[in-house]
Write a protein that holds these residues in place. Structure first.
Motif, PDB file in Angstrom:
ATOM      1  N   THR A  21     -61.867  37.358 -29.278  1.00 18.07           N
ATOM      2  CA  THR A  21     -62.757  36.392 -28.817  1.00 18.07           C
ATOM      3  C   THR A  21     -63.621  37.080 -27.285  1.00 18.07           C
ATOM      4  O   THR A  21     -62.839  37.444 -26.671  1.00 18.07           O
ATOM      5  CB  THR A  21     -62.562  34.983 -28.719  1.00 18.07           C
ATOM      6  N   LEU A  56     -59.426  31.811 -34.520  1.00 20.73           N
ATOM      7  CA  LEU A  56     -60.428  32.340 -33.422  1.00 20.73           C
ATOM      8  C   LEU A  56     -60.486  31.168 -32.382  1.00 20.73           C
ATOM      9  O   LEU A  56     -60.503  31.317 -31.022  1.00 20.73           O
ATOM     10  CB  LEU A  56     -61.804  32.760 -34.056  1.00 20.73           C
ATOM     11  N   ALA A  60     -59.464  31.355 -28.377  1.00 24.41           N
ATOM     12  CA  ALA A  60     -60.475  31.095 -27.077  1.00 24.41           C
ATOM     13  C   ALA A  60     -59.984  30.169 -26.246  1.00 24.41           C
ATOM     14  O   ALA A  60     -59.999  30.339 -25.025  1.00 24.41           O
ATOM     15  CB  ALA A  60     -61.822  30.456 -27.900  1.00 24.41           C
ATOM     16  N   TYR A 103     -68.209  33.241 -28.273  1.00 21.11           N
ATOM     17  CA  TYR A 103     -68.329  31.784 -28.246  1.00 21.11           C
ATOM     18  C   TYR A 103     -69.041  31.277 -26.748  1.00 21.11           C
ATOM     19  O   TYR A 103     -68.793  31.991 -26.036  1.00 21.11           O
ATOM     20  CB  TYR A 103     -67.063  31.013 -28.136  1.00 21.11           C
TER      21      TYR A 103
END
Length: 152
Positions: A21, A56, A60, A103
């Motif tokens: 990420t 994921l 993060a 993100y």
């Protein structure tokens, strides 16, 4: 020892496929949080690789807290990048092709601080004032992210 370190014991520095990420953390001024990394001695976004069994989103959350001291309240997937664009060679010679989930993070709490041995410094940068000291693969991410937000 994490998954990638164990894998490297068997295959050395040969290219591997990784997943991870990148976190685009905005402050109230719409500046982006970056870290001066200990491995490259250059600026990059917080984030990192999945560990076995992690999602994921879990990665993060873990990476943000480990690298910045901030605790994630919510995140939004903005892009997934893979292929030649993600190839890199680490200073120790390890070669990777990464599948990277990018993100956006606008909701978080906690105290911003260097929380591990992966960061030398943390800083906020605007799209108009990007850090000049970024590795080539990170410049590609920066430009891709900047383009995403120019269209919004």
């Amino acid at each position: 020892m994490n998954y990638y370190e164990k894998l490297r014991k068997f295959i050395g520095h040969d290219p591997i496929l990784t997943a991870g990420t990148i976190l685009i953390v905005f402050n109230e001024k719409r500046e982006l949080l970056m870290q001066l990394r200990t491995d490259f001695k250059q600026w990059g976004f917080p984030g990192g690789g999945l560990e076995l069994g992690e999602s994921l989103e879990d990665t993060a959350k873990r990476e943000l807290e480990e690298e910045t001291g901030l605790i994630l309240d919510s995140l939004k997937l903005i892009d997934i990048v893979s292929g030649e664009e993600t190839y890199r060679v680490y200073p120790n010679g390890d070669k990777v092709y990464d599948i990277t989930a990018i993100y956006e993070v606008t909701e978080y709490h906690g105290e911003l601080k260097i929380n591990d041995d992966e960061s030398l410094e943390l800083g906020w940068f605007s799209f108009e004032n990007e850090p000049q000291n970024m590795p080539e693969f990170m410049k590609k991410y920066w430009n891709r992210i900047k383009k995403c937000y120019e269209n919004n």
